[in-house]
Every structure is written in structure tokens, then in C-alpha cells.
Write a protein that holds these residues in place. Structure first.
Motif, short mmCIF file in Angstrom:
data_model
loop_
_atom_site.label_atom_id
_atom_site.label_comp_id
_atom_site.label_asym_id
_atom_site.label_seq_id
_atom_site.Cartn_x
_atom_site.Cartn_y
_atom_site.Cartn_z
N SER A 1 0.83 -1.21 0.00
CA SER A 1 0.00 0.00 0.00
C SER A 1 0.86 1.25 0.00
CB SER A 1 -0.92 -0.03 1.22
OG SER A 1 -1.80 1.07 1.20
N ASP A 2 1.86 1.29 0.86
CA ASP A 2 2.74 2.46 0.93
C ASP A 2 3.49 2.67 -0.38
OD1 ASP A 2 1.93 2.90 3.52
OD2 ASP A 2 3.68 1.94 4.43
N ALA A 3 3.92 1.58 -1.00
CA ALA A 3 4.69 1.69 -2.24
C ALA A 3 3.83 2.05 -3.44
CB ALA A 3 5.42 0.37 -2.51
N SER A 4 2.52 1.80 -3.35
CA SER A 4 1.64 1.98 -4.51
C SER A 4 0.97 3.34 -4.57
CB SER A 4 0.57 0.88 -4.51
OG SER A 4 1.12 -0.41 -4.59
N GLU A 5 0.76 3.97 -3.43
CA GLU A 5 -0.09 5.15 -3.41
C GLU A 5 0.46 6.32 -4.22
OE1 GLU A 5 -1.22 6.13 0.56
OE2 GLU A 5 -2.58 4.40 0.74
N ALA A 6 1.77 6.43 -4.36
CA ALA A 6 2.33 7.55 -5.12
C ALA A 6 2.09 7.41 -6.62
CB ALA A 6 3.84 7.65 -4.84
N ASP A 7 2.08 6.19 -7.13
CA ASP A 7 2.03 5.98 -8.58
C ASP A 7 0.72 5.37 -9.09
OD1 ASP A 7 4.69 6.91 -8.87
OD2 ASP A 7 5.44 4.94 -8.29
N TRP A 8 -0.13 4.89 -8.18
CA TRP A 8 -1.36 4.22 -8.59
C TRP A 8 -2.55 4.94 -7.97
CZ3 TRP A 8 -1.19 -0.05 -11.88
CH2 TRP A 8 0.07 -0.60 -12.09
N GLU A 9 -3.55 5.23 -8.82
CA GLU A 9 -4.73 5.94 -8.30
C GLU A 9 -5.63 5.02 -7.49
OE1 GLU A 9 -8.73 8.35 -9.68
OE2 GLU A 9 -6.98 8.38 -10.97
N TYR A 10 -5.84 3.81 -7.94
CA TYR A 10 -6.77 2.91 -7.29
C TYR A 10 -5.99 1.80 -6.58
CZ TYR A 10 -10.01 5.26 -10.41
OH TYR A 10 -10.73 6.22 -11.09
N THR A 11 -6.24 1.63 -5.30
CA THR A 11 -5.60 0.57 -4.53
C THR A 11 -6.64 -0.05 -3.60
OG1 THR A 11 -4.90 2.08 -2.76
CG2 THR A 11 -3.34 1.71 -4.57
N VAL A 12 -6.66 -1.37 -3.58
CA VAL A 12 -7.62 -2.09 -2.73
C VAL A 12 -7.12 -3.52 -2.59
CG1 VAL A 12 -9.09 -2.86 -4.65
CG2 VAL A 12 -10.09 -2.56 -2.36
N SER A 13 -7.53 -4.21 -1.56
CA SER A 13 -7.13 -5.61 -1.44
C SER A 13 -8.27 -6.46 -0.91
CB SER A 13 -5.90 -5.76 -0.54
OG SER A 13 -6.25 -5.89 0.82
N TRP A 14 -8.29 -7.69 -1.38
CA TRP A 14 -9.12 -8.74 -0.80
C TRP A 14 -8.27 -9.50 0.19
CZ3 TRP A 14 -7.90 -13.97 -1.17
CH2 TRP A 14 -8.87 -14.86 -0.69
N ILE A 15 -8.84 -9.84 1.35
CA ILE A 15 -8.07 -10.53 2.37
C ILE A 15 -8.84 -11.76 2.81
CG2 ILE A 15 -9.01 -9.12 4.27
CD1 ILE A 15 -6.15 -9.26 5.51
N ASP A 16 -8.11 -12.83 3.04
CA ASP A 16 -8.69 -14.11 3.44
C ASP A 16 -8.80 -14.16 4.96
OD1 ASP A 16 -9.43 -16.72 3.86
OD2 ASP A 16 -7.79 -17.62 2.72
N CYS A 17 -10.04 -14.28 5.46
CA CYS A 17 -10.28 -14.30 6.90
C CYS A 17 -10.43 -15.71 7.46
CB CYS A 17 -11.53 -13.50 7.24
SG CYS A 17 -11.37 -11.74 6.96
N THR A 18 -10.13 -16.73 6.67
CA THR A 18 -10.39 -18.09 7.13
C THR A 18 -9.18 -18.75 7.80
OG1 THR A 18 -9.78 -19.05 4.98
CG2 THR A 18 -12.09 -18.44 5.31
N GLY A 19 -8.05 -18.07 7.85
CA GLY A 19 -6.87 -18.65 8.49
C GLY A 19 -6.88 -18.40 9.99
N ASP A 20 -5.67 -18.36 10.57
CA ASP A 20 -5.60 -18.15 12.02
C ASP A 20 -5.53 -16.67 12.39
OD1 ASP A 20 -3.05 -17.39 11.28
OD2 ASP A 20 -2.02 -19.01 12.35
N GLY A 21 -5.54 -15.80 11.38
CA GLY A 21 -5.53 -14.37 11.62
C GLY A 21 -4.16 -13.79 11.89
N ARG A 22 -3.11 -14.62 11.92
CA ARG A 22 -1.79 -14.12 12.26
C ARG A 22 -0.96 -13.74 11.04
NH1 ARG A 22 -1.36 -14.54 17.53
NH2 ARG A 22 -2.69 -16.04 18.62
#
Length: 431
Positions: A199-220
Motif C-alpha cells: 500500500s505504501d509503495a503503490s499510493e504515489a504511482d497508482w490511483e486505485y488501490t484495494v485488497s481482498w483478504i482471506d479471513c479463514t486462516g488463524d488471523g496471524r
């Protein structure tokens, strides 16, 4: 009386309904009070409902009034869909600067909830691009306001959840584009540290940033897919017009632990193999679920809770990690989990949700007390971090958390319309 519910399908209540269809409207129809403007009903909880009251149906206010092809200023009625603006003006070189995860939202609803998109770090929220709006109060007063004209009314109405009056028309500043194409890239990650680094590396050069995250693991060490894009000129493959629909409500929720693990594993592996940049049409990138009509039915007859919070960036890694561990320990998981950052911008509305920080949005099938107990534990993490919950997606936030998360509530309350009420307002403002 007609039973009407919201997108989360948690409940439906009787309402009187009164269509709005006259641009020159000077008084709201019907004598039954209180009332509330109603667009597409895409709010997940109770912010768009007023049980036992009147819903003023705004979709009939669907006219385009004026457009300046040199400046990109568009004036339209409040019932116009974001989809229609995008499709009509994209090929003329203009688009909405900010758009949420569905295009089936009215202009009035987008303003009232001050919706945000995948480019908050660049262009803020929807209200940042509204230059004027027309507000009709239940006593018949008509208020014209903007950021520099009666600004107190403007800042109360943007993000004001429809509680200051009925928005009947607005002027929006569109942004120039070369066409409907985006240059997009998807990058897999396997920890929160990797997400924040991307996210930090992308915000300067990319207008749109978003992520899908998997919540089915142990959360760590959660895995996810980081997606970023810019507007581009290179055409890609047009998305197939294969709109699907969930035809009926299944007797039980199709979202359970087994289906979540299987889906998330397949989703992560498939997209991980699609690495590299490619030209994509804006619709599947901005609105990935819009091609599945009535997708909210998959959660079964009891519906689902949507939970979206934002926490300050300084405490983001700890707070987001704590939220994910709570979800993992409970085992309920989330089918649609989105993690992204907000930029360092002052929100345009007194009750605007977006603030500098990190936001996590999740869906949970409604399992009654077990689900609400989990959400209470998530609330505690958000409160400790100094965060807030998104009213447009809320169905059970306690009043104390709302008041703590929205410190400009007192200034807003002075401009509320006494003839307007929502179930959300009754729950968090009047108890």
C-alpha cells in the motif's frame, strides 16, 4: 403499508411509500410523518428505513438537467443512478471521480452516505466533488447550498444520512478520462506487513488501490490479493455480458466454514496465477459483484451483517491484526473481506465516514446472538484504536460507539429536519 427491507435482508418493516417525480417539488407528498428519502435500498442495515413511517421514493427524480462539456460539470436529479452517469459520459471523456463498490446507487444516496471508492488517497470521497445541491425540508423550505455557499448546510447534508432533508438535485464535477480502460495489476501477499508495504509503495504511482483478504486462516499471517490500477488508453477485452442472478433465497445460508475455505483458497490461487499488468474495463474492476444480481440472497432467509470500520493508520497494523484474530478465533469467517487505506484528507461532511487510516469491510451470515457477540468484540477493538463504524453498512452499532466515533455530531444535530427519521437515527441518536 408495504414491507421494505435493506440490502442485508436482516428484517423488513411496513412503510408508507410516496414516489417523487417532480423536479419543481416544493412540498413532500403525503401527510404521514415522519419520513425518509429512499433510493435503491443498497444500504446494508437500517439507515435507509423508517418503520411505520413514509419512504419518499427518489428513483423517479431521474433526469439529467445540464452538462458542460468543457468543464465536466453535471447537474442532475438525485434519483439518477451512478451507473447511468458512468455509461453515458465515459465515452465522452468524463467519469465520476469517486465511485463505491456498486453502481446501483443514486446520486442522492451517494451524497447522503458520502460514499468512498478505491482512490480515497487521491480524490477523497464523493462529497469532495459535489459543487451544489438542492435540499427540500419537510416544512417546505428549499435550501441551495455548496462548499462555499451556506456551507453549514452542505457539510451537514454530505454524509448526513438523509436526516437534514430530501436531496432533490445536485451538481457534480466529473473528471477527464481517455475511455473506459484501466491498467491494472494484482499482487498476492501473505501477511499484514506485506499488505502495508504494498500500500505504501503503490499510493504515489497508482490511483486505485484495494485488497481482498482471506479471513479463514488463524488471523496471524493472512493472505490476500492487492489490486492497483490507473486510467489507461490501451483497450483490453470487453467484459462479456453474462449477467447472472441468484434466483431465490435458499432455505439456509450458502456461506459456511467449509464453503468459505474452499472459495477463498480457489480465489487466491486463481488470481495469484494472473500476475502481471493488463487492460481491464472499469466495470468489473470498480463493481465486481454487480454482474451477480441479488447476490445478497446467498446468505439465506436470515440475511447478513456487513461490518466496516476505519482505524487510525498509526495503530492500523495492531488493530487490524486484532480484528482478524477475533474473527479467526470465532470461526465465522467472511466471504467478502476488503482491506484498504484512506488518505490524509479532511472529510467534507460532519458525519462522513472516511478518515485517515485503514478500513476493513466484512460480511457475516446472521447467526443471531453468536454473530452479534462477535461484532461486539470487534467494536471493542475499534473503540480502543479510536476508530469508527460506517453507518451506511451498520445494523446494530451501539449509540456510545457512534457518538465517540463522530465528534462533530453536535454541530450536525442542530440542522436535522424534525420531520425526518430513520431506524438508524432512532437507534443511535435518540436512545
Amino acid at each position: 403499508m408495504v414491507e421494505i427491507g435493506s440490502w442485508g435482508r436482516l428484517a423488513a418493516w411496513p412503510h408508507r411509500v410516496q414516489p417523487l417525480a417532480d423536479r419543481a417539488l416544493r412540498r413532500l407528498p403525503g401527510e404521514a410523518a415522519p419520513g425518509l428519502a429512499y433510493g435503491m435500498g443498497r444500504s446494508y442495515g437500517d439507515v435507509c428505513l423508517t418503520p411505520g413511517g413514509t419512504l419518499w421514493l427518489a428513483r423517479g427524480l431521474d433526469k439529467f438537467i445540464a452538462f458542460d462539456a468543457e468543464t465536466g460539470l453535471l447537474t442532475c436529479e438525485a434519483g439518477v443512478l451512478l451507473r447511468d452517469i458512468q455509461r453515458l459520459f465515459c465515452h465522452r471523456g468524463w467519469m465520476l471521480p469517486v465511485t463505491p463498490g456498486t453502481q446501483f446507487v443514486t446520486v442522492g444516496g451517494a451524497i447522503a452516505n458520502d460514499v468512498h471508492g478505491k482512490n480515497h488517497h487521491r480524490l477523497g470521497s464523493f462529497g469532495d466533488h459535489v459543487t451544489r445541491l438542492r435540499l427540500l425540508r419537510t416544512d417546505g423550505e428549499v435550501i441551495e447550498c455548496g462548499p462555499d455557499d451556506r456551507a453549514d448546510w452542505f457539510t451537514a447534508t454530505v454524509g448526513g444520512l438523509g436526516l437534514t432533508g430530501v436531496i432533490t438535485e445536485a451538481t457534480l464535477q466529473l473528471r477527464r478520462v481517455d475511455g473506459p480502460w484501466l491498467e491494472a495489476e494484482t499482487l498476492p501477499y501473505r501477511s499484514l506487513d506485506e499488505f502495508f508495504a504494498l500500500s505504501d509503495a503503490s499510493e504515489a504511482d497508482w490511483e486505485y488501490t484495494v485488497s481482498w483478504i482471506d479471513c479463514t486462516g488463524d488471523g496471524r499471517s493472512p493472505r490476500g490479493l492487492f489490486m492497483r490500477a490507473n486510467h489507461g488508453r490501451t483497450p483490453g477485452r470487453l467484459p462479456p455480458d453474462r449477467r447472472k442472478a441468484v434466483p431465490l433465497v435458499p432455505p439456509i445460508s450458502l456461506i459456511n466454514r467449509a464453503s468459505l475455505v474452499a472459495f477463498n483458497t480457489a480465489y487466491f490461487q486463481w488470481h495469484s496465477r494472473q500476475r502481471g499488468r493488463q487492460a481491464v474495463h472499469y466495470e468489473p474492476f470498480f463493481y465486481p459483484l454487480d454482474h451477480v444480481l441479488h447476490w445478497n440472497r446467498i446468505y439465506g432467509p436470515r440475511g447478513f451483517y456487513q461490518y466496516q470500520c476505519v482505524v487510525p493508520r498509526a495503530d492500523g497494523p495492531r488493530a487490524i491484526g486484532a480484528l482478524l484474530r477475533e474473527i479467526a478465533a470465532d470461526g465465522q469467517g467472511s466471504f467478502l473481506a476488503v482491506l484498504k487505506t484512506f488518505g490524509e484528507r479532511q472529510a467534507p461532511g460532519l458525519l462522513s465516514f472516511a478518515q485517515p487510516g485503514v478500513t476493513l469491510a466484512l460480511d457475516f451470515p446472521n447467526h443471531g446472538a453468536r454473530t452479534t457477540a462477535l461484532l461486539d468484540r470487534l467494536d471493542a477493538v475499534v473503540a480502543e484504536a479510536g476508530g469508527r463504524i460506517y453507518p451506511a453498512k451498520d445494523a446494530r452499532m451501539p449509540p456510545t460507539l457512534f457518538r465517540r466515533g463522530y465528534p462533530r455530531l453536535e454541530a450536525f444535530s442542530r440542522l436535522r429536519d424534525p420531520g425526518i427519521r430513520s431506524a438508524f437515527a432512532s437507534r443511535v441518536l435518540e436512545n
